[in-house]
Structure formats: C-alpha cells, structure tokens
Write an enzyme that holds these catalytic residues in place. Structure first.
Site, PDB file in Angstrom:
ATOM      1  N   ASP A 299      -5.121  -4.884  -0.078  1.00 53.62           N
ATOM      2  CA  ASP A 299      -4.072  -4.758   0.164  1.00 53.62           C
ATOM      3  C   ASP A 299      -3.121  -3.750  -0.996  1.00 53.62           C
ATOM      4  O   ASP A 299      -3.664  -4.814  -2.146  1.00 53.62           O
ATOM      5  CB  ASP A 299      -3.473  -6.199   0.636  1.00 53.62           C
ATOM      6  CG  ASP A 299      -1.671  -6.318   1.350  1.00 53.62           C
ATOM      7  OD1 ASP A 299      -1.936  -4.670   1.807  1.00 53.62           O
ATOM      8  OD2 ASP A 299      -1.660  -7.017   2.032  1.00 53.62           O
ATOM      9  N   HIS A 300      -2.241  -3.248  -0.473  1.00 55.01           N
ATOM     10  CA  HIS A 300      -0.577  -3.079  -1.834  1.00 55.01           C
ATOM     11  C   HIS A 300      -0.399  -3.804  -2.607  1.00 55.01           C
ATOM     12  O   HIS A 300       0.433  -4.554  -1.763  1.00 55.01           O
ATOM     13  CB  HIS A 300      -0.182  -1.894  -1.456  1.00 55.01           C
ATOM     14  CG  HIS A 300      -0.687  -0.232  -0.649  1.00 55.01           C
ATOM     15  ND1 HIS A 300      -0.849  -0.074   0.263  1.00 55.01           N
ATOM     16  CD2 HIS A 300      -1.848   0.343  -1.518  1.00 55.01           C
ATOM     17  CE1 HIS A 300      -0.912   1.041   0.379  1.00 55.01           C
ATOM     18  NE2 HIS A 300      -1.411   1.274  -0.842  1.00 55.01           N
ATOM     19  N   TYR A 475       2.049  -5.116   2.628  1.00 57.44           N
ATOM     20  CA  TYR A 475       1.526  -5.674   4.821  1.00 57.44           C
ATOM     21  C   TYR A 475       1.107  -4.542   4.717  1.00 57.44           C
ATOM     22  O   TYR A 475       1.007  -3.760   6.262  1.00 57.44           O
ATOM     23  CB  TYR A 475       3.001  -5.750   5.614  1.00 57.44           C
ATOM     24  CG  TYR A 475       4.284  -6.518   4.928  1.00 57.44           C
ATOM     25  CD1 TYR A 475       4.240  -7.679   4.879  1.00 57.44           C
ATOM     26  CD2 TYR A 475       5.846  -6.039   4.336  1.00 57.44           C
ATOM     27  CE1 TYR A 475       5.126  -8.804   4.205  1.00 57.44           C
ATOM     28  CE2 TYR A 475       6.200  -7.027   3.781  1.00 57.44           C
ATOM     29  CZ  TYR A 475       6.671  -8.016   3.970  1.00 57.44           C
ATOM     30  OH  TYR A 475       7.459  -8.556   3.484  1.00 57.44           O
ATOM     31  N   HIS A 476      -0.249  -4.553   4.361  1.00 59.66           N
ATOM     32  CA  HIS A 476      -1.049  -3.838   4.273  1.00 59.66           C
ATOM     33  C   HIS A 476      -2.683  -4.123   4.021  1.00 59.66           C
ATOM     34  O   HIS A 476      -3.509  -2.732   3.619  1.00 59.66           O
ATOM     35  CB  HIS A 476      -0.791  -2.187   3.177  1.00 59.66           C
ATOM     36  CG  HIS A 476       1.030  -1.518   3.701  1.00 59.66           C
ATOM     37  ND1 HIS A 476       0.899  -0.953   2.244  1.00 59.66           N
ATOM     38  CD2 HIS A 476       1.435  -1.401   4.617  1.00 59.66           C
ATOM     39  CE1 HIS A 476       2.218  -0.661   3.018  1.00 59.66           C
ATOM     40  NE2 HIS A 476       2.839  -0.468   4.267  1.00 59.66           N
ATOM     41  N   PRO A 477      -2.414  -4.867   4.886  1.00 62.33           N
ATOM     42  CA  PRO A 477      -4.331  -5.527   4.718  1.00 62.33           C
ATOM     43  C   PRO A 477      -5.552  -4.356   5.578  1.00 62.33           C
ATOM     44  O   PRO A 477      -4.895  -3.631   6.654  1.00 62.33           O
ATOM     45  CB  PRO A 477      -3.915  -6.965   5.317  1.00 62.33           C
ATOM     46  CG  PRO A 477      -2.963  -6.533   6.173  1.00 62.33           C
ATOM     47  CD  PRO A 477      -1.655  -5.550   5.509  1.00 62.33           C
TER      48      PRO A 477
END
Length: 555
Positions: A299-300, A475-477
């Site tokens: 994730d980021h 919020y980028h899994p």
C-alpha cells in the site's frame, strides 16, 4: 430452488461494477452481482466534499484495524474500505490517476512467462483507459472522450492550493498540466472522476444505466461465505442476503471475485484456496495449496505535514453554520463554490534528491489542518494547510490472514508500512523537501507556524518518530492474490486473471496486480474489471468453450 446465472460477481466495488456491467451490456450474459454494502444513492456520496463526512466511519465504510505494527512502535491504525455499491469509487477523493507506462511494462515483463499469455503493457492498458474516459478538457492519443467515466478538472480551486503550486515551483519543480500525460513529474492540478459537482463512480457510470436490464441482478447487503467448488471447478457461491436468509447461487461460467485486496484473499481462503498450513489451522479443507494468497500486501504510505495560517484561508469552517448554508445555496442555485471540489485540488510528483529523476514521492495539498485523533486533543483546529507525502513505489510488504473460519470476521491485516528501511529514507527525503514550501514563496507569506513536524524536531531520529506516529494508508491495498509467471509459487493468478488450480474462478480487483502502480488506484481497478470481461468474452478464452447461457430467472 437454487438460482442460476451465467456469471456471479462477488463484490460491487470499482472492479465488480465494471465487469458485471460489461458482461451484461456486451455479452448479453445473465449476471448476479453480490455486494456486502449499501446503495450508493446518498447526497453526501454524490457531492465531491462529502468524503470528509464519510471518511471518519459510518455504514458506507468498513474500517479494518491493523494488527499491532512492530515497526511503528506497536501502533494500530485504521484502513477504511468502501461498504457501498461502487466501493472506493463511491467514497474516495475521486482523483483520476493511471500510473506510469513503466508500471505496466514491468507487469508485462513479469507475466510474459505464462502458458496462455496476454499483454499488460502500456499501449494495451492505455487503450482501456481511453475507452473508459470522458475527459472534459483532454483528447487525443493519451485521453478519450465519450466513455462512461466522467473525468474533469477541479470545479473550484482555493487560493491556498494556488499558493502551494507556486511555492513548489519556486523550489525548482516544473509545472505539469496533466499528471496522466507524457510525463508524471511536476506540480499541478489533479483531475477528478466527477462532472458538474456529481461523483462519477463505477456504480453511477456502469450499473445505473443497466438498472432496468433484466439480465443484471444486484443483491445488496449480502455476504458471501465461500465459493462452491466441485471437481476442481468453481460453480457458485454460498451467501447470506439482506434478510439473513442463507442462499446458494450457481454459475454456468466464471465466478469472479472482486471484493477488494483485503476481502478477496479472505474469501479464497474460506473456500479452501490458499496456504495449506493456514487453512488447516482453521479447520478448512484444502482445495488448492496456493501460498501467495494473502501475501505480498502493498500500500502507499502517506504522512502529513501540517501548518497553521496567519489569517482565515482555506476550507476551515466552510462545512459548518452559515458558511455551509451559503455554500449549499451557491451550489444549488448557481452550481458554484467550494462544494464543487473534494479539496485535494493541487499536488505533485517529485524526486526530492534529484528533480530530474523519476519521482519517488506523490504529494497532495489540502487547505485544511488535517489532524488525527491525537492532535485534535493537543491542538485547536484553525485555518491551515496540510501537505501529504506519499511513497510512489514502496518496498515494504505485508499480509492478510484469516482471523477465523467464520465469514463474519474481518481478516487480520498487517500492512507493514515503512518496514523496509529504504521506504523510511525516501519519505523523510520527501518531507524535508516539501516542508520548505511552507516557508518559501507565497505560502511562506501566509503560514504562521508549522505544527508537524516542528522546527526543532527535524533531526533524523525526530523525523523517523514523526513518520512512525502519523503514517497511514493511502487507501490503496494491492497484490494480495497477484498475477505472476507460471513458475512463480507466490503467483495466485495467471495473466488472464484466472485462479491457478481451479477452473472458472477469476479475480479482477486490486488483489490481482503484480505490483502497486505509482499513483491512485481507482481508475486502474475499473480497468481490471473491463479486462476481465474482455478475457471472458474472447472466443479463444478457455471458459468460453464451456459456456452455456443460463435459462432460469434471477433470485
């Protein structure tokens, strides 16, 4: 009586909405779309700034709490995920990003060693993005018009966002008029997935136009317990509908998992697909031993820097009292004002060590003091500004594991943000560079004080402590059931999004990418849904040979 469909899509998020709609609209297939969340029809979801009312948690969000993170001094942090038709595309900040061409060229290289290969290179992916896009400003080789997804420039830009843009340019970063253009590097304004103050989500762009099509059945507030597997073939799902009734639905062709990078691996494992030792530990019979399920989570990581203004600037108080009424009237009567923006108008892609090199950091400018729960106890909120630094290509990897064999239990998520030492080094470089924007140029004239990180806490140990305290998910899994080469034992999927070892089962959400792209992932999630439909509808696809149209009615 068991309901029967041509295809079953599990998860009505960005990918699931697109694949379901494409199979119905282009393939004339009978599709059941099962979504655990609620309808997307709500005024706060429609209007761009509604995210600030939703992100703190309500029925439209499922908030996962991480396992204690050793590298963050035992800290537990939240990972919100959409619990609504459209998924993240219904509750996110709507930023339209595609990533870099090099992201997809790397995917293509990694997936070349497949027995049934298909291109994932940039030109192939660009064609998908263009077909999907209806851009309000750009058209040509890199952009499209007339597609279902509305992409627009910000409908309102606060003066503080302009100060940020000018201040970062003063640091030597060039202006970029299109982060999805020829180069990602530079500072500029983002484009967003909305139009005329209305969100363009996967639900509004793809599902709403088919709401009267009898071939599409949407079951909301329904939880899938497992995929039915018979003789090595996925043939349906067990699920609980909104009334609590236990149901079984069967599929003539593919069952498609699109429940997101945290829930899709959970569903695979509940169905007996995953690391054998973990499945057996929960009493789940093993259908296929796939060690990569739930592994490779990336994730980021995002870390804020916060400053307070000398005067009243930005969006502080604009959603309360008489200002809220004024802004609401301007929006309703004239279509103008701050309700036309999500607040993240400006941003940047930079390499803080070498401005001319490939960017390592993505930045967002938010003209508010974006305080976490702890800082709200320490600092009175006032007019201010936040610059977030996001690591474009993190090296840290985490896991998603079963909490139990109970489908109602959320998985155990350990993202391991900043665990790799190079990740910490890069985000600190980004923080030190972009913090200068608070002090120089137009922003410097209006900033009263920098709250975090403080002036007297810029040494290495203090910066590391700041990052560990404030880092959160962007919020980028991604990549928890990833595609990979045939010889890669951690690869869950082949290059056509098919689960290895099980026929008629695919994954098309953000679990699937081999690696995370540099930038926001929601547009990519929609493209994954489109590509999955393309593969299924291709005459040469293996599942096409077995396909027979369903004749029974929906649930």
């Amino acid at each position: 009586m068991k309901a029967e469909f041509d295809h079953i899509v599990v998860g009505g998020g960005a990918s699931g909405c697109v694949v379901a709609a494409e199979l119905v609209a282009r393939g004339d297939r009978k599709v059941l779309l099962i979504e655990g969340g609620h309808s997307h029809r709500h005024p706060l979801i429609d209007m761009p700034p509604g995210i600030f009312k939703l992100i703190s948690g309500n029925k439209y969000m499922t908030v996962h709490q991480t396992a204690p993170q050793d590298q963050l001094n035992g800290r537990v942090h939240d990972i919100p995920q959409g619990n609504v038709l459209g998924g993240g595309s219904s509750v996110n900040a709507q930023v339209y990003m595609r990533g870099r061409p090099s992201d997809y060229e790397a995917w293509d290289s990694a997936l070349a060693n497949n027995a049934d290969p298909v291109s994932w290179g940039w030109q192939t992916m660009l064609s998908c993005f263009r077909d999907m896009e209806d851009n309000n400003r750009l058209n040509g080789e890199l952009h499209g018009v007339g597609g279902p997804l509305k992409v627009s420039d910000p409908g309102y830009v606060d003066v503080a966002s302009r100060w940020f843009l000018q201040s970062v340019q003063q640091l030597g970063v060039p202006f970029n008029s299109d982060f999805n253009g020829a180069s990602q590097a530079g500072v500029g304004f983002y484009q967003f997935m909305n139009r005329d103050g209305q969100r363009s989500s996967a639900a509004t762009a793809y599902i709403d136009p088919l709401r009267h099509n009898p071939n599409l059945t949407v079951s909301l507030r329904s939880r899938v317990g497992s995929v039915l597997i018979e003789n090595g073939t996925a043939c349906g799902v067990r699920y609980t509908d909104a009334s609590g009734a236990e149901k079984v639905a069967r599929a003539r062709s593919d069952v498609i998992l699109a429940a997101g990078a945290l829930i899709t691996p959970k569903l695979l494992m509940l169905s007996g697909i995953g690391p054998a030792d973990e499945l057996l530990g929960h009493g789940i019979p093993v259908a296929v031993d796939l060690p990569g399920v739930g592994r490779n989570l990336v994730d980021h990581p995002e870390i804020p820097m916060i400053a307070q203004f000398k005067g009243r600037h930005g969006y502080f108080g604009e959603g309360e009292g008489w200002r809220m009424l004024r802004n609401g009237l301007n929006f309703k009567l004239f279509g103008t004002g701050p309700i036309n923006t999500v607040g993240f108008e400006a941003g940047a892609f930079i390499n803080p060590v070498d401005i001319d090199a490939t960017p390592t950091i993505q930045a967002f400018c938010i003209p508010i003091m974006y305080l976490d729960h702890a800082l709200r106890r320490e600092i009175r909120e006032a007019s201010g500004i936040t610059i977030t630094t996001v690591l474009c290509k993190p090296r840290s990897r985490g896991t998603v594991k079963l909490r139990s064999a109970n489908p109602a239990d959320l998985p155990v998520v350990s993202p391991n943000l900043l665990k790799h030492p190079d990740d910490m080094r890069d985000v600190i470089d980004g923080q030190r560079f972009l913090r200068r924007a608070f002090l120089e140029g137009p922003l410097g004239k209006h900033v009263e004080r920098v709250i975090a990180p403080e002036d007297n806490k810029l040494d290495q140990a203090s910066m590391e402590a700041h990052c560990k305290r404030f880092v959160k998910t962007d919020y980028h899994p991604c990549s928890t059931a990833r595609m990979g080469a045939d010889g890669d034992e951690t690869a869950v999927l082949d290059s056509r999004l098919r689960v290895r070892g099980i026929d008629n089962l695919r994954v098309c959400d953000m679990s699937a990418p081999p690696d995370l792209i540099a930038g926001n992932t929601n547009a990519l999630a929609m493209v994954l849904g489109k590509r999955c439909a393309d593969f299924i509808l291709e005459p040469t696809d293996h599942s096409r040979e077995r396909f027979q149209p369903a004749e029974t009615e929906g649930v």
